[in-house]
Write a protein that holds these residues in place. Structure first.
Motif, short mmCIF file in Angstrom:
data_model
loop_
_atom_site.label_atom_id
_atom_site.label_comp_id
_atom_site.label_asym_id
_atom_site.label_seq_id
_atom_site.Cartn_x
_atom_site.Cartn_y
_atom_site.Cartn_z
N VAL A 31 44.65 45.73 -63.36
CA VAL A 31 45.73 46.48 -62.30
C VAL A 31 45.54 46.51 -61.10
O VAL A 31 43.81 46.80 -60.92
N PHE A 32 45.86 46.14 -60.08
CA PHE A 32 45.70 46.84 -58.35
C PHE A 32 45.12 48.66 -58.54
O PHE A 32 46.21 48.79 -58.83
N PRO A 33 44.80 49.14 -58.02
CA PRO A 33 44.29 50.04 -57.73
C PRO A 33 44.92 50.97 -56.51
O PRO A 33 44.98 49.58 -55.35
N GLU A 34 44.92 52.24 -56.06
CA GLU A 34 45.14 52.82 -54.59
C GLU A 34 44.64 52.19 -54.79
O GLU A 34 43.17 51.90 -54.36
N GLN A 35 44.71 51.90 -52.94
CA GLN A 35 44.30 51.06 -51.73
C GLN A 35 43.03 52.40 -51.43
O GLN A 35 41.97 52.16 -51.45
N GLN A 36 43.25 53.42 -51.31
CA GLN A 36 42.45 54.08 -51.18
C GLN A 36 41.12 53.99 -51.91
O GLN A 36 40.04 54.37 -51.58
N GLU A 37 41.33 53.85 -53.28
CA GLU A 37 41.09 54.16 -54.82
C GLU A 37 39.64 53.24 -54.15
O GLU A 37 38.37 52.85 -53.80
N LEU A 38 40.32 52.05 -53.85
CA LEU A 38 39.50 50.39 -53.91
C LEU A 38 38.85 50.53 -52.63
O LEU A 38 37.07 50.29 -52.61
N LEU A 39 38.99 50.72 -51.63
CA LEU A 39 38.55 50.66 -50.05
C LEU A 39 37.38 52.23 -50.10
O LEU A 39 36.41 51.58 -49.38
N SER A 40 37.84 53.23 -50.87
CA SER A 40 36.51 53.75 -50.60
C SER A 40 35.11 53.40 -51.37
O SER A 40 34.04 54.19 -51.47
N GLU A 41 35.21 52.55 -52.30
CA GLU A 41 34.07 51.97 -53.09
C GLU A 41 33.37 51.16 -51.77
O GLU A 41 32.34 50.74 -52.60
N ASN A 42 33.82 50.89 -51.03
CA ASN A 42 33.45 50.12 -49.89
C ASN A 42 32.14 49.01 -50.19
O ASN A 42 31.40 48.26 -50.42
N PHE A 43 33.22 48.42 -50.88
CA PHE A 43 32.71 46.71 -51.89
C PHE A 43 32.08 45.66 -50.44
O PHE A 43 33.27 45.76 -49.25
N ASP A 44 30.95 44.59 -50.44
CA ASP A 44 30.67 44.42 -49.50
C ASP A 44 32.16 43.12 -49.99
O ASP A 44 32.64 41.71 -48.75
N ILE A 45 32.45 42.64 -50.87
CA ILE A 45 33.24 41.22 -51.65
C ILE A 45 34.41 42.65 -52.45
O ILE A 45 33.93 42.79 -53.52
N ILE A 46 35.66 41.43 -52.16
CA ILE A 46 36.29 41.78 -52.67
C ILE A 46 37.56 40.97 -53.66
O ILE A 46 38.04 39.34 -52.20
N ALA A 47 37.80 39.82 -54.69
CA ALA A 47 38.06 38.66 -54.78
C ALA A 47 39.15 39.12 -56.00
O ALA A 47 39.35 39.79 -56.87
N PHE A 48 39.82 38.17 -55.32
CA PHE A 48 41.03 38.01 -56.73
C PHE A 48 41.48 36.98 -56.86
O PHE A 48 41.14 35.56 -56.94
#
Length: 162
Positions: A31-48
């Motif tokens: 499911v879509f996580p909260e944006q702040q949660e996702l961005l706080s992970e500091n991923f190099d790549i986010i794939a959909f």
């Protein structure tokens, strides 16, 4: 909260990536996580990964995070495979069976080999306002540990963030 079936296609992509790129941390969301949660992970790549019916929601979500996310955004799945479209917010699109294409994309990005990107079959990318498609990748059939043979075109209906 989980909706429907587990994201088997995305889990297959994640498993393949972890098998050949052990130094890569992979996290799958169904499911879509909260944006702040996702961005706080500091991923190099986010794939959909999405089907056509999910495409507007994926685009809305990705368009909201694009201004603050400085990493690489990738889209794949049935919609991308069928339309060969790459939205403005995406850096890359994966067409067809995504395991090897994603692995090669991640390798090129990690090893800072941008000239090799156009040599990866099954990849969509922007080049100075022009959309480039690198050509079809051959579909492979594999036998899994439990004996199932499969070949697919990324038909899952969930989102993955890598």
């Amino acid at each position: 909260q989980r909706r429907g079936f587990p994201p088997l296609g995305v889990l297959s992509l994640a498993s393949y990536l972890k098998k050949y790129k052990t130094e890569v941390e992979v996290k799958v969301y169904d499911v879509f996580p909260e944006q702040q949660e996702l961005l706080s992970e500091n991923f190099d790549i986010i794939a959909f990964s999405c089907m056509s019916i999910q495409y507007p929601d994926v685009c809305d979500y990705a368009t909201q995070i694009r201004p603050v996310y400085k990493g690489t955004l990738v889209i794949g799945g049935v919609h991308t495979t069928l339309t060969r479209m790459l939205p403005d917010w995406a850096d890359f699109g994966i067409v067809g069976e995504g395991e090897q294409t994603l692995l090669e994309l991640v390798s090129c990005l990690m090893e800072k080999r941008p000239d090799d990107l156009t040599k990866i079959p099954g990849l969509l990318l922007h080049n100075y306002e022009k959309l480039i498609y690198t050509g079809d990748r051959e579909i492979s059939a594999r036998i899994t540990e439990n004996g199932f043979a499969f070949a697919y075109q990324a038909t899952n209906d969930e989102e993955a963030k890598i």
